[in-house]
Design an enzyme around this catalytic site. Structure first.
Site, short mmCIF file in Angstrom:
data_model
loop_
_atom_site.label_atom_id
_atom_site.label_comp_id
_atom_site.label_asym_id
_atom_site.label_seq_id
_atom_site.Cartn_x
_atom_site.Cartn_y
_atom_site.Cartn_z
N LYS A 205 0.77 -1.21 0.04
CA LYS A 205 0.27 0.26 0.09
C LYS A 205 1.10 1.62 -0.03
O LYS A 205 1.85 1.34 0.51
CB LYS A 205 -0.94 -0.19 1.05
CG LYS A 205 -2.34 -0.90 0.57
CD LYS A 205 -3.49 -0.88 1.17
CE LYS A 205 -4.56 -1.94 1.36
NZ LYS A 205 -5.50 -2.02 2.50
N ARG A 239 -3.52 -9.59 4.96
CA ARG A 239 -4.25 -10.27 3.65
C ARG A 239 -2.81 -9.30 2.86
O ARG A 239 -2.56 -8.40 2.67
CB ARG A 239 -5.62 -8.96 3.61
CG ARG A 239 -6.37 -8.99 1.99
CD ARG A 239 -7.33 -8.26 2.51
NE ARG A 239 -7.86 -8.03 1.08
CZ ARG A 239 -7.52 -7.34 -0.14
NH1 ARG A 239 -6.83 -6.39 0.11
NH2 ARG A 239 -8.20 -7.57 -0.95
N1 PMM Z 1 -7.36 -3.63 1.44
C1 PMM Z 1 -7.83 -3.48 -0.50
C2 PMM Z 1 -9.24 -4.08 -0.47
N2 PMM Z 1 -9.53 -5.18 0.01
N3 PMM Z 1 -9.85 -6.00 2.47
C3 PMM Z 1 -9.84 -5.83 3.55
N4 PMM Z 1 -10.53 -6.40 5.19
N5 PMM Z 1 -8.79 -5.11 4.17
C4 PMM Z 1 -7.98 -4.72 3.75
O1 PMM Z 1 -7.43 -3.30 4.01
C5 PMM Z 1 -8.61 -4.40 1.70
C6 PMM Z 1 -9.40 -5.67 1.48
C7 PMM Z 1 -7.21 -2.85 -1.46
O2 PMM Z 1 -5.96 -3.33 -1.38
P1 PMM Z 1 -5.85 -3.69 -3.74
O3 PMM Z 1 -6.94 -3.00 -4.13
O4 PMM Z 1 -4.54 -5.09 -3.63
O5 PMM Z 1 -6.99 -5.69 -3.62
#
Ligand code: PMM
Length: 279
Positions: A205, A239
């Protein structure tokens, strides 16, 4: 938790797994690499991403979930804020719902989770996808995140969701600037006051990019540092996109944490030879 974004526009892996076959192969690879669960999403949450209609989001995630289930994959979550998408994903074989809005965007979501009796991740986010990146303000970021997650839990329980179904996530990078995200990681142990398992998603991030001045493709070591910090700070789930590397980080952190309780036992079960050669 391995990330599987079936989107054209996610910030770090957009477009790589839009083709269902590529997505299924990626999902199976993530399990093979040691993921305990895989989070399948069909809508990007990055700043400026266009909203995805529910039928399109369903079209992206449902065949991938169905096919992964057919291959006997491990636990699958669906990353969505829409009950219509969550329902279709659960019907196709998903095991849990990951709602980054903490049941705020769709009033039907909490009831669906209550009826289906599945676990759900409630993430902290202020505002909506359009507005959340504009100058977030907090006086006490972790205190406010904790209080707002408590409200999400209460909303869930009012809709009939049992507290035991809930997993909490402070929402790194969502309505938080780099300083807020770093403070959330530093003060993660405070979330233990809510007495639920904690998930954190720091992977690749922008707070890592801003701190280290690195583009998204060069944030592996920063992600490893953040994952280590949160596991040592009490997170139960992380995650991540880079599963093989982060499995090593998590296993070592787990060994460090367990050794505090019973050092000799941990060394034995991990097959670590006694004595130290200093290597
Ligand atoms: N971050 C993203 C998407 N979904 N869900 C949870 N529970 N926690 C997060 O920090 C989170 C998420 C964004 O990241 P991506 O675009 O790489 O999926």
């Amino acid at each position: 938790m391995g990330v599987l974004n079936v989107t054209p526009d996610s910030f770090s892996d957009g477009g790589l797994f839009l083709d269902p076959e590529a997505a299924v192969a990626r999902g199976l690879d993530l399990f093979e690499a040691g993921a305990d669960l895989v989070d399948v999403g069909g809508e990007s949450t990055r700043p400026g991403a266009p909203a995805v209609p529910p039928q399109e989001e369903r079209r992206r995630v449902v065949p991938v979930i169905r096919e992964l289930r057919r291959h006997g994959a491990g636990l699958l979550s669906v990353d969505t804020t829409k009950s219509e998408v969550a329902r279709a994903a659960l019907d196709a074989g998903a095991d849990l719902v990951n709602d980054v809005s903490g049941f705020r965007f769709d009033p039907e979501m909490a009831g669906l989770v209550a009826r289906q009796g599945v676990p759900a991740v409630l993430m902290h986010l202020r505002g909506d996808f359009g507005g959340m990146h504009r100058e977030p303000r907090y006086r006490d970021v972790m205190g406010e995140v904790t209080a707002e997650l408590r409200e999400s839990m209460a909303r869930a329980e009012r809709a009939g969701v049992a507290r035991g179904q809930l997993i909490l996530d402070p929402g790194v990078g969502f309505a938080k600037d780099a300083g807020h995200s770093l403070a959330v990681l530093a003060r993660l142990p405070e979330l233990q006051a809510l007495d639920r398992p904690v998930l954190v998603g720091p992977s690749r991030k922008s707070f890592i990019g801003k701190t280290l001045d690195l583009p998204v493709g060069q944030r592996l070591m920063g992600t490893a540092a953040a994952v280590a910090a949160v596991v040592l700070g009490g997170a139960h789930l992380v995650r991540v996109h880079d599963v093989p590397e982060m499995v090593q980080v998590v296993r070592l952190c787990d060994a460090i944490l367990s050794s505090a309780a019973a050092p000799d036992e941990v060394a034995e079960t991990a097959g670590i030879a006694s004595g130290s050669g200093g290597d």
